[in-house]
Scaffold this motif. Structure first.
Motif, PDB file in Angstrom:
ATOM      1  N   ARG A 237      -6.132   7.493  -4.873  1.00 51.18           N
ATOM      2  CA  ARG A 237      -6.695   6.214  -4.451  1.00 51.18           C
ATOM      3  C   ARG A 237      -5.628   5.125  -4.279  1.00 51.18           C
ATOM      4  O   ARG A 237      -5.571   4.456  -3.249  1.00 51.18           O
ATOM      5  CB  ARG A 237      -7.732   5.773  -5.484  1.00 51.18           C
ATOM      6  CG  ARG A 237      -8.499   4.521  -5.122  1.00 51.18           C
ATOM      7  CD  ARG A 237      -9.533   4.198  -6.186  1.00 51.18           C
ATOM      8  NE  ARG A 237     -10.640   3.435  -5.671  1.00 51.18           N
ATOM      9  CZ  ARG A 237     -11.817   3.354  -6.270  1.00 51.18           C
ATOM     10  NH1 ARG A 237     -12.026   4.030  -7.397  1.00 51.18           N
ATOM     11  NH2 ARG A 237     -12.787   2.631  -5.751  1.00 51.18           N
ATOM     12  N   ASP A 238      -4.767   4.940  -5.258  1.00 53.34           N
ATOM     13  CA  ASP A 238      -3.781   3.868  -5.192  1.00 53.34           C
ATOM     14  C   ASP A 238      -2.799   4.080  -4.051  1.00 53.34           C
ATOM     15  O   ASP A 238      -2.465   3.135  -3.317  1.00 53.34           O
ATOM     16  CB  ASP A 238      -3.016   3.761  -6.520  1.00 53.34           C
ATOM     17  CG  ASP A 238      -3.892   3.251  -7.661  1.00 53.34           C
ATOM     18  OD1 ASP A 238      -4.960   2.676  -7.363  1.00 53.34           O
ATOM     19  OD2 ASP A 238      -3.512   3.437  -8.828  1.00 53.34           O
ATOM     20  N   GLN A 239      -2.326   5.304  -3.891  1.00 48.92           N
ATOM     21  CA  GLN A 239      -1.384   5.589  -2.807  1.00 48.92           C
ATOM     22  C   GLN A 239      -2.045   5.390  -1.452  1.00 48.92           C
ATOM     23  O   GLN A 239      -1.453   4.810  -0.532  1.00 48.92           O
ATOM     24  CB  GLN A 239      -0.856   7.020  -2.927  1.00 48.92           C
ATOM     25  CG  GLN A 239       0.213   7.357  -1.877  1.00 48.92           C
ATOM     26  CD  GLN A 239       0.691   8.795  -1.974  1.00 48.92           C
ATOM     27  OE1 GLN A 239       0.160   9.590  -2.756  1.00 48.92           O
ATOM     28  NE2 GLN A 239       1.687   9.145  -1.182  1.00 48.92           N
ATOM     29  N   ALA A 240      -3.278   5.871  -1.319  1.00 53.08           N
ATOM     30  CA  ALA A 240      -3.990   5.729  -0.043  1.00 53.08           C
ATOM     31  C   ALA A 240      -4.238   4.259   0.291  1.00 53.08           C
ATOM     32  O   ALA A 240      -4.098   3.845   1.444  1.00 53.08           O
ATOM     33  CB  ALA A 240      -5.310   6.493  -0.102  1.00 53.08           C
ATOM     34  N   ARG A 241      -4.602   3.466  -0.691  1.00 54.82           N
ATOM     35  CA  ARG A 241      -4.815   2.039  -0.454  1.00 54.82           C
ATOM     36  C   ARG A 241      -3.522   1.358  -0.012  1.00 54.82           C
ATOM     37  O   ARG A 241      -3.540   0.492   0.867  1.00 54.82           O
ATOM     38  CB  ARG A 241      -5.345   1.373  -1.725  1.00 54.82           C
ATOM     39  CG  ARG A 241      -6.832   1.574  -1.976  1.00 54.82           C
ATOM     40  CD  ARG A 241      -7.246   0.956  -3.306  1.00 54.82           C
ATOM     41  NE  ARG A 241      -6.888  -0.452  -3.362  1.00 54.82           N
ATOM     42  CZ  ARG A 241      -7.676  -1.446  -2.965  1.00 54.82           C
ATOM     43  NH1 ARG A 241      -8.883  -1.171  -2.490  1.00 54.82           N
ATOM     44  NH2 ARG A 241      -7.279  -2.696  -3.051  1.00 54.82           N
ATOM     45  N   SER A 242      -2.403   1.739  -0.599  1.00 60.28           N
ATOM     46  CA  SER A 242      -1.129   1.141  -0.216  1.00 60.28           C
ATOM     47  C   SER A 242      -0.765   1.489   1.223  1.00 60.28           C
ATOM     48  O   SER A 242      -0.355   0.621   2.010  1.00 60.28           O
ATOM     49  CB  SER A 242      -0.032   1.634  -1.169  1.00 60.28           C
ATOM     50  OG  SER A 242       1.229   1.122  -0.792  1.00 60.28           O
ATOM     51  N   VAL A 243      -0.924   2.764   1.590  1.00 58.29           N
ATOM     52  CA  VAL A 243      -0.641   3.184   2.961  1.00 58.29           C
ATOM     53  C   VAL A 243      -1.595   2.499   3.938  1.00 58.29           C
ATOM     54  O   VAL A 243      -1.190   2.039   5.010  1.00 58.29           O
ATOM     55  CB  VAL A 243      -0.740   4.717   3.086  1.00 58.29           C
ATOM     56  CG1 VAL A 243      -0.598   5.147   4.545  1.00 58.29           C
ATOM     57  CG2 VAL A 243       0.320   5.393   2.229  1.00 58.29           C
ATOM     58  N   ALA A 244      -2.867   2.422   3.569  1.00 55.01           N
ATOM     59  CA  ALA A 244      -3.861   1.789   4.435  1.00 55.01           C
ATOM     60  C   ALA A 244      -3.536   0.311   4.647  1.00 55.01           C
ATOM     61  O   ALA A 244      -3.691  -0.217   5.761  1.00 55.01           O
ATOM     62  CB  ALA A 244      -5.256   1.945   3.841  1.00 55.01           C
ATOM     63  N   ALA A 245      -3.091  -0.376   3.597  1.00 56.10           N
ATOM     64  CA  ALA A 245      -2.731  -1.783   3.721  1.00 56.10           C
ATOM     65  C   ALA A 245      -1.582  -1.963   4.716  1.00 56.10           C
ATOM     66  O   ALA A 245      -1.585  -2.888   5.544  1.00 56.10           O
ATOM     67  CB  ALA A 245      -2.365  -2.357   2.363  1.00 56.10           C
ATOM     68  N   ASP A 246      -0.592  -1.070   4.655  1.00 55.40           N
ATOM     69  CA  ASP A 246       0.531  -1.143   5.599  1.00 55.40           C
ATOM     70  C   ASP A 246       0.052  -0.883   7.027  1.00 55.40           C
ATOM     71  O   ASP A 246       0.527  -1.531   7.977  1.00 55.40           O
ATOM     72  CB  ASP A 246       1.605  -0.122   5.216  1.00 55.40           C
ATOM     73  CG  ASP A 246       2.345  -0.490   3.928  1.00 55.40           C
ATOM     74  OD1 ASP A 246       2.287  -1.684   3.551  1.00 55.40           O
ATOM     75  OD2 ASP A 246       2.963   0.403   3.326  1.00 55.40           O
ATOM     76  N   LEU A 247      -0.865   0.055   7.190  1.00 52.76           N
ATOM     77  CA  LEU A 247      -1.398   0.356   8.520  1.00 52.76           C
ATOM     78  C   LEU A 247      -2.122  -0.856   9.108  1.00 52.76           C
ATOM     79  O   LEU A 247      -1.957  -1.193  10.285  1.00 52.76           O
ATOM     80  CB  LEU A 247      -2.346   1.546   8.451  1.00 52.76           C
ATOM     81  CG  LEU A 247      -1.712   2.925   8.221  1.00 52.76           C
ATOM     82  CD1 LEU A 247      -2.791   3.958   7.929  1.00 52.76           C
ATOM     83  CD2 LEU A 247      -0.898   3.340   9.442  1.00 52.76           C
ATOM     84  N   LEU A 248      -2.925  -1.506   8.279  1.00 54.32           N
ATOM     85  CA  LEU A 248      -3.676  -2.668   8.751  1.00 54.32           C
ATOM     86  C   LEU A 248      -2.733  -3.820   9.090  1.00 54.32           C
ATOM     87  O   LEU A 248      -2.932  -4.531  10.085  1.00 54.32           O
ATOM     88  CB  LEU A 248      -4.679  -3.104   7.683  1.00 54.32           C
ATOM     89  CG  LEU A 248      -5.824  -2.112   7.419  1.00 54.32           C
ATOM     90  CD1 LEU A 248      -6.674  -2.578   6.249  1.00 54.32           C
ATOM     91  CD2 LEU A 248      -6.697  -1.959   8.662  1.00 54.32           C
ATOM     92  N   SER A 250       0.285  -3.484  10.183  1.00 55.68           N
ATOM     93  CA  SER A 250       0.939  -3.143  11.442  1.00 55.68           C
ATOM     94  C   SER A 250       0.037  -3.389  12.638  1.00 55.68           C
ATOM     95  O   SER A 250       0.513  -3.543  13.769  1.00 55.68           O
ATOM     96  CB  SER A 250       1.374  -1.665  11.430  1.00 55.68           C
ATOM     97  OG  SER A 250       0.253  -0.795  11.523  1.00 55.68           O
ATOM     98  N   LYS A 251      -1.279  -3.458  12.393  1.00 55.82           N
ATOM     99  CA  LYS A 251      -2.232  -3.759  13.461  1.00 55.82           C
ATOM    100  C   LYS A 251      -2.484  -5.262  13.602  1.00 55.82           C
ATOM    101  O   LYS A 251      -3.338  -5.681  14.370  1.00 55.82           O
ATOM    102  CB  LYS A 251      -3.558  -3.033  13.200  1.00 55.82           C
ATOM    103  CG  LYS A 251      -3.442  -1.508  13.155  1.00 55.82           C
ATOM    104  CD  LYS A 251      -4.773  -0.869  12.823  1.00 55.82           C
ATOM    105  CE  LYS A 251      -4.645   0.637  12.639  1.00 55.82           C
ATOM    106  NZ  LYS A 251      -4.240   1.320  13.889  1.00 55.82           N
ATOM    107  N   GLY A 252      -1.776  -6.038  12.802  1.00 59.04           N
ATOM    108  CA  GLY A 252      -1.902  -7.476  12.898  1.00 59.04           C
ATOM    109  C   GLY A 252      -2.988  -8.081  12.046  1.00 59.04           C
ATOM    110  O   GLY A 252      -3.336  -9.260  12.218  1.00 59.04           O
ATOM    111  N   LEU A 253      -3.519  -7.301  11.099  1.00 63.09           N
ATOM    112  CA  LEU A 253      -4.546  -7.831  10.204  1.00 63.09           C
ATOM    113  C   LEU A 253      -3.889  -8.358   8.944  1.00 63.09           C
ATOM    114  O   LEU A 253      -3.196  -7.619   8.233  1.00 63.09           O
ATOM    115  CB  LEU A 253      -5.575  -6.752   9.857  1.00 63.09           C
ATOM    116  CG  LEU A 253      -6.422  -6.223  11.013  1.00 63.09           C
ATOM    117  CD1 LEU A 253      -7.484  -5.293  10.478  1.00 63.09           C
ATOM    118  CD2 LEU A 253      -7.064  -7.357  11.785  1.00 63.09           C
ATOM    119  N   GLU A 254      -4.126  -9.600   8.654  1.00 68.02           N
ATOM    120  CA  GLU A 254      -3.525 -10.239   7.461  1.00 68.02           C
ATOM    121  C   GLU A 254      -4.607 -10.549   6.435  1.00 68.02           C
ATOM    122  O   GLU A 254      -5.769 -10.675   6.755  1.00 68.02           O
ATOM    123  CB  GLU A 254      -2.792 -11.525   7.870  1.00 68.02           C
ATOM    124  CG  GLU A 254      -1.693 -11.277   8.884  1.00 68.02           C
ATOM    125  CD  GLU A 254      -0.525 -10.454   8.334  1.00 68.02           C
ATOM    126  OE1 GLU A 254      -0.383 -10.398   7.075  1.00 68.02           O
ATOM    127  OE2 GLU A 254       0.233  -9.900   9.120  1.00 68.02           O
TER     128      GLU A 254
END
Length: 254
Positions: A237-248, A250-254
Motif C-alpha cells: 500500500r505505501d509503495q503504491a501510494r507513493s508511486v501513484a502520487a508521482d504519477l499524478l 507528472s499529469k499536472g495534478l497538485e
C-alpha cells in the motif's frame, strides 16, 4: 431505458446514492485534485481483499496482467419484464471496465449452467440454479458457501485473493431479485478485476447518463492507476501510494 440500465448494472448501488452527485460539480470531476484522486485510489485498491497481505505485512495491489476472457455460464431463470437480457446487461458492465487503459476484457463463451468451465476462460460469471446449490456447496470455501446461501448476499467470488489475477469465478445464486442480482454483479465484478467498489463508493467512481454508465473523471483516473505500468501486482500500500502520487504529479495534478 435509464431505469433498466440502473437496474441491470449496479442496481441498488445507485438507488442508494443520488444521481445529483454525478453532475453536481462537472469541472471538479473532469480535473480532480491529487489528494482526492489518491484517496479514492487507496480506497478502491486497498480496502477489502488483502488486509493481511501475502507476507502478513498489509494489503497489496491486485490486478490482471493479461487479457480477461469471460465465460457467462447460466442465466437467471426468471426475469422481470422490464429487464434486458442477462448477457447484454453483463456485457454493458464489462465494457465500462474494458475502456480503462491496461484492461482487455471480452466475452469468450456463453452457455447454460455447467460446473465445467471452458478452458479458454479466465473469469467465469456463473448463475447457479437452486437445484445445483446443495451439490456445489461442499466444494466451496466456507466463506463463499455462506455468502452464496445468505439471503442478504447470494453471491461470492473465488480466486480474487491473488496479486496477479488469472483464474477467478463469480457465483450468483439464481432466484435473487433483479436489484439484488445487479448489486451482486456490480460489487463482485469490481472485486474480480482488482477493485473494491461497493454501494458506499459507487457514487465516487461512476456516473449514469442517458447513454449508459461510465466512469466520471475522478473515478476513471483513480481506477486507471491500479493498472498503470508503473505499479506492479503485489505492491504494498505505501509503495503504491507513493508511486501513484508521482504519477499524478507528472499529469499536472497538485
Amino acid at each position: 431505458m435509464l431505469r433498466n440500465l440502473l437496474l441491470l448494472t449496479f442496481g441498488t448501488l445507485f438507488l442508494m446514492l443520488g444521481i445529483g452527485y454525478f453532475t453536481a460539480d462537472p469541472t471538479q470531476m473532469e480535473k480532480p485534485s491529487q489528494a482526492r484522486t489518491l484517496l479514492l485510489f487507496d480506497q478502491i485498491a486497498f480496502s477489502g481483499y488483502g488486509e493481511a497481505g501475502p507476507t502478513g505485512t498489509g494489503p497489496y495491489l491486485r490486478r490482471w496482467q493479461g487479457p480477461v476472457r469471460v465465460a457467462l455460464i447460466g442465466a437467471p431463470a426468471k426475469t422481470d419484464s422490464t429487464e434486458r437480457p442477462w448477457s447484454s446487461a453483463v456485457g454493458d458492465l464489462l465494457a465500462v471496465y474494458d475502456a480503462l487503459p491496461g484492461l482487455d476484457i471480452s466475452i469468450a463463451n456463453e452457455q447454460p449452467f455447467t460446473r465445467d468451465i471452458p478452458p479458454e476462460t479466465s473469469l467465469a460469471i456463473i448463475t447457479v440454479p437452486a437445484s445445483a446449490i446443495d451439490e456445489l456447496l461442499p466444494t466451496l470455501p466456507p466463506a463463499a458457501a455462506n455468502a452464496l446461501t445468505n439471503k442478504r448476499e447470494g453471491c461470492a467470488v473465488l480466486g480474487a485473493e491473488a496479486a496477479v489475477l488469472n483464474n477467478v469465478s463469480i457465483l450468483i445464486a439464481d432466484g435473487l431479485s433483479a436489484s439484488s442480482r445487479s448489486a451482486c454483479l456490480g460489487e463482485k465484478l469490481a472485486t474480480a478485476l482488482g477493485f473494491t467498489i461497493d454501494a458506499k463508493m459507487a457514487g465516487d467512481v461512476f456516473r449514469v447518463r442517458q447513454d449508459g454508465m461510465m466512469f466520471h473523471g475522478l473515478g476513471r483516473m483513480a481506477a486507471a492507476l491500479v493498472y498503470d505500468p508503473a505499479l506492479q501486482p503485489g505492491m504494498g500500500r505505501d509503495q503504491a501510494r507513493s508511486v501513484a502520487a508521482d504519477l499524478l504529479k507528472s499529469k499536472g495534478l497538485e
